[in-house]
Design a protein around this motif. Structure first.
Motif, PDB file in Angstrom:
ATOM      1  N   LEU A  31      -1.854  -7.871   6.742  1.00  0.00           N
ATOM      2  CA  LEU A  31      -2.383  -6.538   7.135  1.00  0.00           C
ATOM      3  C   LEU A  31      -2.826  -6.537   8.459  1.00  0.00           C
ATOM      4  O   LEU A  31      -2.950  -5.670   9.074  1.00  0.00           O
ATOM      5  CB  LEU A  31      -3.381  -6.227   6.067  1.00  0.00           C
ATOM      6  N   GLU A  32      -3.390  -7.757   8.726  1.00  0.00           N
ATOM      7  CA  GLU A  32      -3.846  -7.906  10.327  1.00  0.00           C
ATOM      8  C   GLU A  32      -2.896  -7.818  11.070  1.00  0.00           C
ATOM      9  O   GLU A  32      -2.882  -7.020  12.155  1.00  0.00           O
ATOM     10  CB  GLU A  32      -4.639  -9.166  10.372  1.00  0.00           C
ATOM     11  N   ALA A  33      -1.764  -8.300  11.045  1.00  0.00           N
ATOM     12  CA  ALA A  33      -0.734  -8.259  11.769  1.00  0.00           C
ATOM     13  C   ALA A  33      -0.048  -6.899  11.800  1.00  0.00           C
ATOM     14  O   ALA A  33       0.426  -6.333  13.026  1.00  0.00           O
ATOM     15  CB  ALA A  33       0.508  -9.386  11.435  1.00  0.00           C
ATOM     16  N   VAL A  34       0.029  -6.161  10.897  1.00  0.00           N
ATOM     17  CA  VAL A  34       0.559  -4.995  10.827  1.00  0.00           C
ATOM     18  C   VAL A  34      -0.455  -3.850  11.397  1.00  0.00           C
ATOM     19  O   VAL A  34       0.024  -3.109  12.338  1.00  0.00           O
ATOM     20  CB  VAL A  34       0.565  -4.320   9.421  1.00  0.00           C
ATOM     21  N   ARG A  35      -1.653  -4.025  11.485  1.00  0.00           N
ATOM     22  CA  ARG A  35      -2.494  -3.143  12.187  1.00  0.00           C
ATOM     23  C   ARG A  35      -2.568  -3.524  13.667  1.00  0.00           C
ATOM     24  O   ARG A  35      -2.587  -2.759  14.276  1.00  0.00           O
ATOM     25  CB  ARG A  35      -4.106  -3.650  11.650  1.00  0.00           C
ATOM     26  N   SER A  89     -17.103   3.560  -5.150  1.00  0.00           N
ATOM     27  CA  SER A  89     -18.112   2.320  -5.479  1.00  0.00           C
ATOM     28  C   SER A  89     -17.658   1.107  -6.073  1.00  0.00           C
ATOM     29  O   SER A  89     -18.672   0.232  -6.015  1.00  0.00           O
ATOM     30  CB  SER A  89     -19.457   2.981  -6.287  1.00  0.00           C
ATOM     31  N   ASP A  90     -16.570   1.192  -6.547  1.00  0.00           N
ATOM     32  CA  ASP A  90     -16.063   0.013  -7.095  1.00  0.00           C
ATOM     33  C   ASP A  90     -15.029  -0.702  -6.352  1.00  0.00           C
ATOM     34  O   ASP A  90     -14.238  -1.497  -6.692  1.00  0.00           O
ATOM     35  CB  ASP A  90     -15.218   0.400  -8.577  1.00  0.00           C
ATOM     36  N   LEU A  91     -14.779  -0.449  -4.948  1.00  0.00           N
ATOM     37  CA  LEU A  91     -13.913  -1.177  -4.222  1.00  0.00           C
ATOM     38  C   LEU A  91     -14.666  -2.504  -3.882  1.00  0.00           C
ATOM     39  O   LEU A  91     -14.839  -2.670  -2.531  1.00  0.00           O
ATOM     40  CB  LEU A  91     -13.513  -0.349  -2.942  1.00  0.00           C
ATOM     41  N   ASN A  92     -14.937  -3.265  -4.743  1.00  0.00           N
ATOM     42  CA  ASN A  92     -15.670  -4.391  -4.703  1.00  0.00           C
ATOM     43  C   ASN A  92     -14.484  -5.796  -4.943  1.00  0.00           C
ATOM     44  O   ASN A  92     -15.415  -7.064  -4.790  1.00  0.00           O
ATOM     45  CB  ASN A  92     -16.520  -4.793  -6.095  1.00  0.00           C
ATOM     46  N   ASN A  93     -13.255  -5.488  -4.782  1.00  0.00           N
ATOM     47  CA  ASN A  93     -12.550  -6.665  -4.814  1.00  0.00           C
ATOM     48  C   ASN A  93     -11.634  -6.791  -3.481  1.00  0.00           C
ATOM     49  O   ASN A  93     -10.460  -7.779  -3.604  1.00  0.00           O
ATOM     50  CB  ASN A  93     -11.630  -6.634  -5.984  1.00  0.00           C
ATOM     51  N   ILE A  94     -11.976  -6.088  -2.391  1.00  0.00           N
ATOM     52  CA  ILE A  94     -10.957  -6.140  -1.431  1.00  0.00           C
ATOM     53  C   ILE A  94     -11.634  -7.040  -0.101  1.00  0.00           C
ATOM     54  O   ILE A  94     -11.149  -6.801   0.960  1.00  0.00           O
ATOM     55  CB  ILE A  94     -10.446  -4.863  -0.867  1.00  0.00           C
ATOM     56  N   LEU A 123     -11.796  -6.584   3.853  1.00  0.00           N
ATOM     57  CA  LEU A 123     -10.873  -5.673   4.503  1.00  0.00           C
ATOM     58  C   LEU A 123     -11.377  -4.273   4.762  1.00  0.00           C
ATOM     59  O   LEU A 123     -12.030  -3.770   3.848  1.00  0.00           O
ATOM     60  CB  LEU A 123      -9.611  -5.489   3.415  1.00  0.00           C
ATOM     61  N   THR A 124     -10.849  -3.390   5.747  1.00  0.00           N
ATOM     62  CA  THR A 124     -11.281  -1.966   5.825  1.00  0.00           C
ATOM     63  C   THR A 124     -10.145  -1.535   6.145  1.00  0.00           C
ATOM     64  O   THR A 124      -8.765  -2.014   6.598  1.00  0.00           O
ATOM     65  CB  THR A 124     -12.187  -1.887   7.446  1.00  0.00           C
ATOM     66  N   PHE A 125     -10.088   0.142   5.843  1.00  0.00           N
ATOM     67  CA  PHE A 125      -8.809   0.774   5.992  1.00  0.00           C
ATOM     68  C   PHE A 125      -9.218   2.101   6.615  1.00  0.00           C
ATOM     69  O   PHE A 125     -10.301   2.424   6.741  1.00  0.00           O
ATOM     70  CB  PHE A 125      -8.358   0.939   4.609  1.00  0.00           C
ATOM     71  N   ASP A 126      -8.256   2.761   7.258  1.00  0.00           N
ATOM     72  CA  ASP A 126      -8.506   4.150   7.880  1.00  0.00           C
ATOM     73  C   ASP A 126      -9.066   5.271   7.143  1.00  0.00           C
ATOM     74  O   ASP A 126      -9.902   5.992   7.570  1.00  0.00           O
ATOM     75  CB  ASP A 126      -7.260   4.461   8.485  1.00  0.00           C
ATOM     76  N   ALA A 127      -8.580   5.210   5.886  1.00  0.00           N
ATOM     77  CA  ALA A 127      -8.852   6.214   5.028  1.00  0.00           C
ATOM     78  C   ALA A 127      -8.697   5.799   3.575  1.00  0.00           C
ATOM     79  O   ALA A 127      -8.005   4.719   3.318  1.00  0.00           O
ATOM     80  CB  ALA A 127      -8.527   7.640   5.153  1.00  0.00           C
ATOM     81  N   TYR A 128      -9.406   6.244   2.532  1.00  0.00           N
ATOM     82  CA  TYR A 128      -9.206   5.890   1.232  1.00  0.00           C
ATOM     83  C   TYR A 128      -8.875   6.881   0.187  1.00  0.00           C
ATOM     84  O   TYR A 128      -9.486   7.862  -0.081  1.00  0.00           O
ATOM     85  CB  TYR A 128     -10.665   5.446   0.611  1.00  0.00           C
ATOM     86  N   ASN A 174      -7.246   8.111  -8.261  1.00  0.00           N
ATOM     87  CA  ASN A 174      -5.918   8.359  -8.460  1.00  0.00           C
ATOM     88  C   ASN A 174      -5.707   9.805  -7.496  1.00  0.00           C
ATOM     89  O   ASN A 174      -5.000  10.853  -7.996  1.00  0.00           O
ATOM     90  CB  ASN A 174      -5.526   8.909  -9.619  1.00  0.00           C
ATOM     91  N   GLY A 175      -6.127  10.056  -6.327  1.00  0.00           N
ATOM     92  CA  GLY A 175      -5.860  11.255  -5.475  1.00  0.00           C
ATOM     93  C   GLY A 175      -6.989  12.080  -5.556  1.00  0.00           C
ATOM     94  O   GLY A 175      -7.005  13.366  -4.788  1.00  0.00           O
ATOM     95  N   GLN A 176      -7.987  12.293  -6.374  1.00  0.00           N
ATOM     96  CA  GLN A 176      -9.107  13.117  -6.601  1.00  0.00           C
ATOM     97  C   GLN A 176      -9.978  13.151  -5.585  1.00  0.00           C
ATOM     98  O   GLN A 176     -10.888  14.115  -5.611  1.00  0.00           O
ATOM     99  CB  GLN A 176      -9.613  13.273  -7.868  1.00  0.00           C
ATOM    100  N   TYR A 177     -10.302  11.980  -5.034  1.00  0.00           N
ATOM    101  CA  TYR A 177     -11.348  11.925  -3.915  1.00  0.00           C
ATOM    102  C   TYR A 177     -11.047  11.082  -2.875  1.00  0.00           C
ATOM    103  O   TYR A 177     -10.692   9.891  -2.904  1.00  0.00           O
ATOM    104  CB  TYR A 177     -12.800  11.360  -4.667  1.00  0.00           C
ATOM    105  N   CYS A 178     -10.713  11.759  -1.727  1.00  0.00           N
ATOM    106  CA  CYS A 178     -10.320  10.941  -0.468  1.00  0.00           C
ATOM    107  C   CYS A 178     -11.295  11.161   0.476  1.00  0.00           C
ATOM    108  O   CYS A 178     -11.822  12.328   0.919  1.00  0.00           O
ATOM    109  CB  CYS A 178      -8.950  11.614   0.100  1.00  0.00           C
ATOM    110  N   TYR A 179     -11.420  10.051   1.620  1.00  0.00           N
ATOM    111  CA  TYR A 179     -12.496  10.100   2.314  1.00  0.00           C
ATOM    112  C   TYR A 179     -12.071   9.171   3.518  1.00  0.00           C
ATOM    113  O   TYR A 179     -11.320   8.171   3.233  1.00  0.00           O
ATOM    114  CB  TYR A 179     -13.695   9.861   1.813  1.00  0.00           C
ATOM    115  N   ASP A 180     -12.685   9.125   4.703  1.00  0.00           N
ATOM    116  CA  ASP A 180     -12.925   8.221   5.675  1.00  0.00           C
ATOM    117  C   ASP A 180     -14.251   8.050   6.258  1.00  0.00           C
ATOM    118  O   ASP A 180     -15.039   8.588   5.691  1.00  0.00           O
ATOM    119  CB  ASP A 180     -11.673   8.258   6.624  1.00  0.00           C
ATOM    120  N   ASP A 181     -14.351   7.322   7.334  1.00  0.00           N
ATOM    121  CA  ASP A 181     -15.942   7.128   7.831  1.00  0.00           C
ATOM    122  C   ASP A 181     -16.409   8.351   8.500  1.00  0.00           C
ATOM    123  O   ASP A 181     -17.529   8.278   8.645  1.00  0.00           O
ATOM    124  CB  ASP A 181     -15.808   6.055   8.889  1.00  0.00           C
ATOM    125  N   ARG A 182     -15.628   9.297   8.496  1.00  0.00           N
ATOM    126  CA  ARG A 182     -16.060  10.511   8.955  1.00  0.00           C
ATOM    127  C   ARG A 182     -16.625  11.653   7.888  1.00  0.00           C
ATOM    128  O   ARG A 182     -17.455  12.549   8.083  1.00  0.00           O
ATOM    129  CB  ARG A 182     -15.216  11.244   9.714  1.00  0.00           C
TER     130      ARG A 182
END
Length: 256
Positions: free
Chosen positions: A29-33, A48-53, A56-61, A65-73
């Motif tokens: 993932l680091e190489a892809v980024r 609140s349960d993204l406790n196992n990654i 790692l940070t991502f552009d958006a989440y 199952n698609g009902q709640y999508c967000y990014d740092d904005r």
């Protein structure tokens, strides 16, 4: 040209055996980024349960199952279950008291714990949730339900929920979301927010709740540990999460 990749978490990025992201996936993932490709999460988990990654940070989440999508904005998209269906579940629990998780925007709780729920908590390394009366959900917006029931029991429940749909990635429980809701819908909301086209996307998954996502992406990759129906939905089947499947697939497609 791939410009964005969506990753499921459990069974895809994270091993059910170790509850960690393999080092091979972290390096990949680091190489892809570094190549300028955007990385996104697409999971059934609550934010609140993204406790196992790990770190790692991502552009958006894309969560729930698609009902709640967000990014740092902020929030990109959200979609809750109709009140009539929540009332039907609460009514059903009064005569059929199985364990059920209710997921709001900022909290999660269960009506009770039982052995099936405890087994699921161990499998996905979740902390024990708050226990609250099921009727608490009648006064809230609920984005996802997790009834801890088997296949037959679940089918009977869904016949009472006329505006919802269910999916499974484990026989112990199912995810219930609004009718028409899916990771695919959440992904489309994220793509619009980032000015991307689905023809520029790749997706990785292993569960039934990943099938629409794998079919929707330009390239859908099923993990080697995926069920047969998930494999059939994919363009490519890689190795399992414990056998460096993410890194092997990214190398296969020339992205690392």
């Amino acid at each position: 040209m791939i410009k964005a990749i969506f990753f499921d978490i459990d069974g895809t990025l994270v091993s059910f055996r170790t509850h960690r992201v393999p080092q091979s996936a972290l390096d990949a993932l680091e190489a892809v980024r570094r190549r300028g490709i955007r990385l996104f999460i697409a999971t059934g988990r609550h934010y609140s349960d993204l406790n196992n990654i790990g770190s790692l940070t991502f552009d958006a989440y894309v969560t729930l199952n698609g009902q709640y999508c967000y990014d740092d904005r902020g929030v990109i998209y959200k979609n809750c279950i109709r009140k009539k269906d929540i009332a039907a579940v609460v009514s059903r629990l009064e005569s059929d008291p199985f364990a059920c998780m209710f997921i709001e925007e900022h909290r999660m709780y269960m009506n009770r714990m039982d052995e099936r729920a405890r087994e699921a908590q161990r499998l996905i390394n979740f902390p024990d949730p708050d226990i609250r009366p099921a009727r608490t959900a009648l006064d809230a917006d609920i984005y996802q339900l997790m009834p801890f029931v088997g296949q037959e029991h679940g089918e009977a429940l869904m016949r009472e929920l006329h505006h919802s749909r269910s999916t499974r990635w484990n026989p112990i429980f199912m995810d219930v979301v609004p009718e028409g809701g899916s990771k695919r819908v959440g992904i489309e909301a994220v793509l619009r927010a980032y000015g991307l086209d689905r023809n520029e996307t790749m997706a990785f998954g292993d569960g039934q709740n990943d099938i629409e996502m794998l079919r929707h992406a330009a390239v859908g990759v099923a993990m080697g540990n995926a069920a047969e129906e998930v494999r059939r939905a994919a363009d490519y089947v890689t190795a399992s999460v414990d056998d460096d499947g993410v890194a092997l697939a990214l190398r296969h497609f020339g992205l690392i």
